[in-house]
Design a protein around this motif. Sequence first.
Motif, PDB file in Angstrom:
ATOM      1  N   ASN A 150      13.655   0.763  -1.281  1.00 20.87           N
ATOM      2  CA  ASN A 150      12.710  -0.330  -1.481  1.00 20.87           C
ATOM      3  C   ASN A 150      12.657  -1.309  -0.313  1.00 20.87           C
ATOM      4  OD1 ASN A 150      11.777   0.236  -4.274  1.00 20.87           O
ATOM      5  ND2 ASN A 150      13.954  -0.033  -4.747  1.00 20.87           N
ATOM      6  N   SER A 151      13.170  -0.918   0.841  1.00 23.45           N
ATOM      7  CA  SER A 151      13.168  -1.800   2.008  1.00 23.45           C
ATOM      8  C   SER A 151      12.517  -1.090   3.191  1.00 23.45           C
ATOM      9  CB  SER A 151      14.596  -2.212   2.383  1.00 23.45           C
ATOM     10  OG  SER A 151      15.179  -2.976   1.359  1.00 23.45           O
TER      11      SER A 151
ATOM     12  N   GLU B 103       0.824  -1.210   0.000  1.00 24.90           N
ATOM     13  CA  GLU B 103       0.000   0.000   0.000  1.00 24.90           C
ATOM     14  C   GLU B 103       0.857   1.259   0.000  1.00 24.90           C
ATOM     15  OE1 GLU B 103      -4.247   0.196   1.297  1.00 24.90           O
ATOM     16  OE2 GLU B 103      -3.278  -0.534   3.132  1.00 24.90           O
ATOM     17  N   ILE B 104       1.927   1.266   0.779  1.00 21.86           N
ATOM     18  CA  ILE B 104       2.801   2.443   0.830  1.00 21.86           C
ATOM     19  C   ILE B 104       3.479   2.666  -0.516  1.00 21.86           C
ATOM     20  CG2 ILE B 104       4.993   3.257   1.804  1.00 21.86           C
ATOM     21  CD1 ILE B 104       3.986   2.171   4.499  1.00 21.86           C
TER      22      ILE B 104
ATOM     23  N   ILE C 227      10.895  -6.035   5.154  1.00 23.43           N
ATOM     24  CA  ILE C 227      10.286  -6.323   3.855  1.00 23.43           C
ATOM     25  C   ILE C 227      11.047  -5.586   2.757  1.00 23.43           C
ATOM     26  CG2 ILE C 227       8.172  -6.340   2.502  1.00 23.43           C
ATOM     27  CD1 ILE C 227       7.841  -7.870   5.093  1.00 23.43           C
ATOM     28  N   GLU C 228      11.525  -6.326   1.779  1.00 28.56           N
ATOM     29  CA  GLU C 228      12.186  -5.718   0.623  1.00 28.56           C
ATOM     30  C   GLU C 228      11.317  -5.925  -0.611  1.00 28.56           C
ATOM     31  OE1 GLU C 228      16.204  -6.080  -2.181  1.00 28.56           O
ATOM     32  OE2 GLU C 228      15.936  -7.417  -0.455  1.00 28.56           O
ATOM     33  N   MET C 229      11.038  -4.828  -1.330  1.00 28.92           N
ATOM     34  CA  MET C 229      10.309  -4.904  -2.594  1.00 28.92           C
ATOM     35  C   MET C 229      11.316  -5.173  -3.699  1.00 28.92           C
ATOM     36  SD  MET C 229       6.919  -3.995  -2.255  1.00 28.92           S
ATOM     37  CE  MET C 229       6.436  -3.020  -3.651  1.00 28.92           C
ATOM     38  N   ILE C 230      11.364  -6.416  -4.178  1.00 27.43           N
ATOM     39  CA  ILE C 230      12.351  -6.792  -5.198  1.00 27.43           C
ATOM     40  C   ILE C 230      11.893  -6.333  -6.574  1.00 27.43           C
ATOM     41  CG2 ILE C 230      13.525  -8.733  -6.296  1.00 27.43           C
ATOM     42  CD1 ILE C 230      13.189 -10.218  -3.587  1.00 27.43           C
ATOM     43  N   SER C 231      10.647  -6.583  -6.914  1.00 28.66           N
ATOM     44  CA  SER C 231      10.088  -6.126  -8.192  1.00 28.66           C
ATOM     45  C   SER C 231       8.586  -6.040  -8.054  1.00 28.66           C
ATOM     46  CB  SER C 231      10.468  -7.065  -9.338  1.00 28.66           C
ATOM     47  OG  SER C 231       9.860  -8.342  -9.166  1.00 28.66           O
ATOM     48  N   CYS C 232       7.976  -5.235  -8.920  1.00 26.65           N
ATOM     49  CA  CYS C 232       6.533  -5.043  -8.838  1.00 26.65           C
ATOM     50  C   CYS C 232       5.987  -4.751 -10.226  1.00 26.65           C
ATOM     51  CB  CYS C 232       6.224  -3.888  -7.885  1.00 26.65           C
ATOM     52  SG  CYS C 232       4.463  -3.658  -7.568  1.00 26.65           S
ATOM     53  N   SER C 233       4.934  -5.508 -10.620  1.00 26.57           N
ATOM     54  CA  SER C 233       4.251  -5.250 -11.886  1.00 26.57           C
ATOM     55  C   SER C 233       2.819  -4.836 -11.584  1.00 26.57           C
ATOM     56  CB  SER C 233       4.275  -6.501 -12.769  1.00 26.57           C
ATOM     57  OG  SER C 233       3.520  -7.541 -12.171  1.00 26.57           O
ATOM     58  N   ASP C 234       1.961  -4.849 -12.599  1.00 25.79           N
ATOM     59  CA  ASP C 234       0.587  -4.384 -12.401  1.00 25.79           C
ATOM     60  C   ASP C 234      -0.187  -5.194 -11.375  1.00 25.79           C
ATOM     61  OD1 ASP C 234       0.987  -2.402 -14.238  1.00 25.79           O
ATOM     62  OD2 ASP C 234       0.054  -3.480 -15.905  1.00 25.79           O
ATOM     63  N   ASP C 235       0.103  -6.504 -11.271  1.00 25.76           N
ATOM     64  CA  ASP C 235      -0.660  -7.335 -10.328  1.00 25.76           C
ATOM     65  C   ASP C 235       0.201  -8.306  -9.536  1.00 25.76           C
ATOM     66  OD1 ASP C 235      -0.070  -9.427 -12.136  1.00 25.76           O
ATOM     67  OD2 ASP C 235      -1.944  -9.114 -13.218  1.00 25.76           O
ATOM     68  N   THR C 236       1.507  -8.270  -9.727  1.00 25.64           N
ATOM     69  CA  THR C 236       2.396  -9.227  -9.070  1.00 25.64           C
ATOM     70  C   THR C 236       3.550  -8.490  -8.408  1.00 25.64           C
ATOM     71  OG1 THR C 236       1.878 -10.852 -10.787  1.00 25.64           O
ATOM     72  CG2 THR C 236       3.771 -11.321  -9.384  1.00 25.64           C
ATOM     73  N   VAL C 237       3.881  -8.891  -7.196  1.00 26.93           N
ATOM     74  CA  VAL C 237       5.004  -8.286  -6.497  1.00 26.93           C
ATOM     75  C   VAL C 237       5.890  -9.396  -5.932  1.00 26.93           C
ATOM     76  CG1 VAL C 237       3.638  -8.059  -4.373  1.00 26.93           C
ATOM     77  CG2 VAL C 237       5.687  -6.677  -4.676  1.00 26.93           C
ATOM     78  N   HIS C 238       7.197  -9.248  -6.137  1.00 31.84           N
ATOM     79  CA  HIS C 238       8.175 -10.144  -5.524  1.00 31.84           C
ATOM     80  C   HIS C 238       8.746  -9.437  -4.303  1.00 31.84           C
ATOM     81  CE1 HIS C 238       7.872 -12.056  -9.450  1.00 31.84           C
ATOM     82  NE2 HIS C 238       8.507 -13.106  -8.961  1.00 31.84           N
ATOM     83  N   VAL C 239       8.620 -10.060  -3.156  1.00 31.91           N
ATOM     84  CA  VAL C 239       9.125  -9.459  -1.918  1.00 31.91           C
ATOM     85  C   VAL C 239      10.020 -10.453  -1.200  1.00 31.91           C
ATOM     86  CG1 VAL C 239       7.097  -7.987  -1.632  1.00 31.91           C
ATOM     87  CG2 VAL C 239       7.129 -10.250  -0.566  1.00 31.91           C
TER      88      VAL C 239
END
Length: 667
Positions: free
Chosen positions: A520-521, A469-470, A533-545
């Motif tokens: 991103n962390s 959300e952030i 929590i680390e945000m590795i990658s993010c697309s329109d509907d998928t996030v790798h954390v």
Amino acid sequence: MNRFNSVLVANRGEIACRVMRTAQSLGYHTVAVYSEADAQAPHVHMADAAVCIGAAPVGESYLVAEKIIEAARSSGAQAIHPGYGFLSENAQFAKACTDAGLVFIGPDANAIEVMGNKAEAKRRMIAAGVPCVPGYEGKDQSDATLLSAAAKLGMPVMVKAAAGGGGRGMRLVENESELANAISQARAEAESAFGSGELILERAVIRPRHVEVQVFGDEAGNIVHLGERDCSVQRRHQKVVEEAPCPVVTPALRERMGAAAVEAARSINYVGAGTVEFLLADSGEFYFLEMNTRLQVEHPVTELITQRDLVALQLQVAQGQPLGFEQQDVVLSGHAIEVRLYTEDPAQEFLPMSGPVALWKPAAGPGVRIDCGIASGQDISPYYDPMVAKIIASGPDRETARRRLVEALQHTVLFGTKTNKEFLGDCLENKVFICGGATTAFIGEQFDEAALKGYQPAFADCAVAAVVEIAQEFNRALAGSVIVGEPLKNWSSTASLVSRKQYRFGEDLSDLWITPLSANSYRVTCGDDVADIEMISCSDDTVHVAVNGTQQVAYYLSDNNGLHLSVEGHYAVYQDLIKLAGKADAQGGGGRVVAPMHGLLLEVLVEAGDVVSAGQQLAVLEAMKMHYEILAEIDGTVREVLALAGTQVAADDVLLEITPNEEADAA
């Protein structure tokens, strides 16, 4: 001579799409029919042509034979494939197709009529020497005769609608005192669903397996079977998990059951695809249950272990061609398991649900097949069966197929409407299922009320939701800014930028504090709980954390309801209470009786002024082909009845109001 080159599919949803997929691959021109509610459905877009056949209720569209036949005439279709459900086992429809010069892709009307009535089918099977469960299948349908027959059979007994299937018009009666009501309810449901209130009785076989045999016949009289399927995992007498072959069927037992199934089909000169269903006892004895004169929902598992396309075989036989193989040519290889994805709430006794498909993202992978008939952006209609997709996995052995299916479920996403997806995963991970020990009693024995409540998001899942959300809030702010660049993300010239999120699930409140560690962390805390929590990658509907260093894949979507998030297959909608502050909770109390879903209000059993007790039946609602009893939650007096029997009601419509006893006493 070529009989047809154009096929109208008289169905909707996943089976319409599945039939069209094979038909189009073989060069057939395909025609869809659709109700007004299905105008934008995937099966309509998939077909080469489509014809609207009426309003949303099935009695005004998919169940009107004349409209289907007229659609075939107007579109130039020469054959009709009925799929399953609707008119697929309607003998009059099959005859009407033939009379209209159309090829009905299925058995003839006589075979459908014989096997479509459980009483007549059982009489035929007894005459043919097929093992049958002791029971009553007589033509005298008086309550007195049925009660007397049940007393002779002894409890427990099954009350079943003679016409139709799918668990409708079926009741298990364990106490004689419940029998009269069960007969009344089963008869009413059967009349509504099938147009016939005829019932049969059978001695209940306790904890059997439900094992069915796929048969196929051609016009030359060749009949073969393609092995068996185990369909024991059921709720409300409707299948949920199916697999082939059955884990406990030996080659010798398979030969016996297969021979009985072939004999059942041969006794009625069967042509096309059919399924003979049996109850299999612990002793190895099996009993005829019924024959479905159509393609089954669970046919993919047979296709995957036989490497034969059953729809292609249906088309081939309907063209008057021979099967082209004999019994000895049928070889079973590997294992396949299928689960049915329903929009329903297991925590509310598997109550069907209707609503939006905010996001549909089927899984993919080795040995994974998904048959579906939905798309993101459409709505799940209250007028039709709530099964929206079938998820199937195969492998060289049962355990490989099971593991692949578990993984496929985790990566299949349906946001917007409650589903049974997590329950299906729990079934597959249950130790009884893993060892192949599931019977028809499996769900009742292994899943109590607590086990059906579903997943409560853990702290780590809430932490991921807060970070997603952030990240979305930052992206929205960045998009609306003209002077702030992405390198300034999470930067402050003073103290750390601490954010706060609150999520509530049931009685659990997660009060989260989120502190950026880098672009991103984030560090998320909730009391003594801490997660990085680390945000590795993010697309329109998928996030790798990465959660505390462990990488995960999550799927998400934001809309007016909040953040839809699936982490490791666990789905929830996260609403930030801080954002929602000031909004009142609009839920009513136990005195307001509301419709649990869209449907037809069949009966209202109380009037204003009636004194009622908690658990008392107040009304009967018909929805998604089933009858639901609406019960009082409290003791009190009916203050007002707000809905009329015979009218359509929407989910959450107030049907009546009850004044609780304490309020009535005070007045």
